[in-house]
Motif scaffolding. Structure first.
Motif, PDB file in Angstrom:
ATOM      1  N   ARG A  32       0.852  -1.194   0.000  1.00 56.32           N
ATOM      2  CA  ARG A  32       0.000   0.000   0.000  1.00 56.32           C
ATOM      3  C   ARG A  32       0.888   1.244   0.000  1.00 56.32           C
ATOM      4  O   ARG A  32       1.822   1.350   0.793  1.00 56.32           O
ATOM      5  CB  ARG A  32      -0.922   0.015   1.214  1.00 56.32           C
ATOM      6  N   TYR A  33       0.554   2.170  -0.907  1.00 51.87           N
ATOM      7  CA  TYR A  33       1.353   3.393  -1.030  1.00 51.87           C
ATOM      8  C   TYR A  33       0.470   4.516  -1.560  1.00 51.87           C
ATOM      9  O   TYR A  33      -0.326   4.324  -2.455  1.00 51.87           O
ATOM     10  CB  TYR A  33       2.540   3.174  -1.979  1.00 51.87           C
ATOM     11  N   GLN A  34       0.588   5.684  -0.973  1.00 48.80           N
ATOM     12  CA  GLN A  34      -0.114   6.879  -1.456  1.00 48.80           C
ATOM     13  C   GLN A  34      -1.579   6.594  -1.792  1.00 48.80           C
ATOM     14  O   GLN A  34      -2.087   6.973  -2.835  1.00 48.80           O
ATOM     15  CB  GLN A  34       0.596   7.447  -2.696  1.00 48.80           C
ATOM     16  N   TYR A  35      -2.255   5.873  -0.897  1.00 52.47           N
ATOM     17  CA  TYR A  35      -3.676   5.541  -1.046  1.00 52.47           C
ATOM     18  C   TYR A  35      -3.948   4.602  -2.238  1.00 52.47           C
ATOM     19  O   TYR A  35      -5.067   4.512  -2.712  1.00 52.47           O
ATOM     20  CB  TYR A  35      -4.532   6.816  -1.173  1.00 52.47           C
ATOM     21  N   LYS A  36      -2.914   3.928  -2.719  1.00 52.78           N
ATOM     22  CA  LYS A  36      -3.082   2.936  -3.779  1.00 52.78           C
ATOM     23  C   LYS A  36      -2.677   1.577  -3.233  1.00 52.78           C
ATOM     24  O   LYS A  36      -2.030   1.463  -2.189  1.00 52.78           O
ATOM     25  CB  LYS A  36      -2.225   3.289  -5.004  1.00 52.78           C
ATOM     26  N   ARG A  37      -3.031   0.511  -4.007  1.00 55.29           N
ATOM     27  CA  ARG A  37      -2.688  -0.850  -3.576  1.00 55.29           C
ATOM     28  C   ARG A  37      -2.094  -1.634  -4.742  1.00 55.29           C
ATOM     29  O   ARG A  37      -2.662  -1.665  -5.835  1.00 55.29           O
ATOM     30  CB  ARG A  37      -3.941  -1.566  -3.053  1.00 55.29           C
ATOM     31  N   PHE A  38      -0.949  -2.246  -4.490  1.00 53.66           N
ATOM     32  CA  PHE A  38      -0.284  -3.086  -5.483  1.00 53.66           C
ATOM     33  C   PHE A  38      -0.310  -4.528  -4.968  1.00 53.66           C
ATOM     34  O   PHE A  38       0.202  -4.822  -3.887  1.00 53.66           O
ATOM     35  CB  PHE A  38       1.163  -2.605  -5.681  1.00 53.66           C
ATOM     36  N   LYS A  39      -0.937  -5.423  -5.721  1.00 56.36           N
ATOM     37  CA  LYS A  39      -1.053  -6.827  -5.306  1.00 56.36           C
ATOM     38  C   LYS A  39      -0.216  -7.697  -6.229  1.00 56.36           C
ATOM     39  O   LYS A  39      -0.266  -7.542  -7.454  1.00 56.36           O
ATOM     40  CB  LYS A  39      -2.525  -7.272  -5.362  1.00 56.36           C
ATOM     41  N   TYR A  40       0.562  -8.610  -5.642  1.00 54.42           N
ATOM     42  CA  TYR A  40       1.493  -9.413  -6.447  1.00 54.42           C
ATOM     43  C   TYR A  40       1.549 -10.830  -5.884  1.00 54.42           C
ATOM     44  O   TYR A  40       1.693 -11.040  -4.673  1.00 54.42           O
ATOM     45  CB  TYR A  40       2.882  -8.775  -6.397  1.00 54.42           C
TER      46      TYR A  40
END
Length: 419
Positions: A32-40
């Motif tokens: 989670r970064y800067q109100y975004k979400r990266f899923k991997y």
């Protein structure tokens, strides 16, 4: 400070795809970064009974002897995603999921990517995020509107806008895009160009941009003279004499508007006047303006004194600007501003003419323009008026006020040169 703020908002965690499964299940990494979400997907699988949800790692148990190597691999994921995120920020690039995946996988494989050159749109997004921390909400809103049109233009071209592409060819094509395809007026197009030039100046100062085409004479901010009206002293007297006791909402709007007409303050400022801004012994108002942060001192006109006295120096809470403008038109109509006024606006290079009743053209900003124009016609020195309105040059001030050729001639008739 800004990077510390951004870094503090970024974190990675590991979760099971199916935490209640009786069979091996995938482990996902969520960043989670800067109100975004990266899923991997890590590609790693584990039986849920061997998973420590609190530590987000495999349990250190003899029943799963591979736990040291397994947890080391997860730690590499954690290190790589944080390194990738920091690398993008340090290179001046606003992270998004696509870029993050690209740099993360390179970090994971040990193939460190060369710093990616920041594009113009990357910089704009980063700059807007920074501006949210220290600039006025209205300024950020202007930036975001310009960004929206730049993005749509980039998508139409199906290519990124880099700094080298912001040249005179871009200028001509972009103006056509705004005015023809989006039907924006010449002055609105000009405001977008002005904002783009602000972005480019900032990027140049920071070393991201070396292309100075935007400083060329032909890369100019478009502007046409506005048909905005002003209200004369006699028209304002009609406003003041209206008996609006049967309509408290219109009475409140009228009174606030008149305060603006006799102080020259912007809507955002005259609605904020408080008792502490009124210096009674000096018969003036002192207030720090919202837009520029400057402190201005304004003599109290008798109309303003009467209105302040009416409300015990505590002006009533204002409606929103939009609602105020709607009600103001009602007040202006009741005061008899029925004369027809022709206005023109340029769209797509064509001048459009329209005829309206004068009351339909009254807005909260009419107050400030009326103040400046009426003082100028009353022979108050221009520099004294500019001290209140905040205009930096006499040229910009003279473009702002509304003085007809006939009024100018009448004014000159009283000058010693013509006597």
């Amino acid at each position: 400070m800004f990077l510390e703020y951004i870094y503090g908002m970024a974190n990675a965690k590991f979760i099971l795809k199916e935490p209640k499964s009786k069979e091996e299940t995938l482990i996902y990494m969520l960043f989670r970064y800067q109100y975004k979400r990266f899923k991997y997907s890590t590609g790693e699988k584990i039986l849920p009974k061997f998973w420590n949800e609190d530590k987000q790692r495999v349990k250190e148990t003899k029943q799963f002897p591979q736990h040291p190597e397994f947890n080391t691999r997860l730690a590499k994921f954690d290190t790589a995603i944080n390194s990738a995120f920091r690398r993008l920020l340090n290179d001046g690039i606003q992270p998004n999921n696509k870029l993050l995946k690209e740099v993360f996988e390179a970090e994971l494989s040990g193939n460190i990517l060369q710093p990616r050159k920041i594009t113009f749109l990357d910089f704009v997004e980063k700059y807007i995020e920074e501006s949210k921390l220290h600039k006025k909400e209205g300024t950020v809103k202007v930036y975001k509107t310009t960004q929206k049109y730049l993005k749509s233009y980039s998508e139409k071209l199906k290519k990124d806008l880099d700094f080298d592409s912001i040249n005179l060819e871009f200028y001509n094509q972009y103006i056509a895009y705004l005015s023809v395809e989006n039907n924006l007026s010449a002055n609105t197009v000009g405001k977008h160009i002005k904002t783009i030039k602000s972005f480019l100046n900032e990027a140049t100062d920071r070393g991201h941009n070396t292309n100075l085409d935007f400083k060329k004479r032909k890369f100019k901010t478009i502007r046409e003279e506005s048909d905005s009206i002003y209200l004369s002293v006699d028209e304002l007297k009609k406003f003041e004499k209206l008996n609006l006791s049967a309509s408290p909402r219109l009475e409140k709007v009228r009174d606030l508007f008149l305060v603006g007409c006799f102080t020259g303050l912007r809507f955002s400022d005259f609605i904020q006047i408080k008792p502490e801004n009124i210096i009674t012994d000096k018969n003036m108002i002192q207030i720090r303006t919202q837009k520029t942060g400057e402190r201005v001192s304004i003599p109290l006109h008798k109309t303003v004194r009467n209105i302040l006295s009416k409300y015990d120096n505590k002006l009533p809470k204002a409606y929103s600007n939009q609602v105020m403008n709607r009600y103001l038109k009602e007040v202006a109509s009741l005061s008899g501003l029925k004369e027809k006024v022709e206005t023109t606006i340029t769209r797509a290079g064509k001048m459009e003419k329209e005829t309206n009743s004068k009351f339909d053209l009254v807005s909260t900003h009419t107050a400030r323009r009326s103040f400046a124009t009426n003082l100028y016609l009353a022979d108050v020195p221009t520099i004294s008026i500019m001290k209140i309105t905040g205009h930096k040059s006499e040229r910009s001030f003279l473009q702002y006020i509304r003085v007809t050729q006939e009024q100018n001639a009448d004014k000159l008739l009283n000058h010693p040169f013509f006597n």
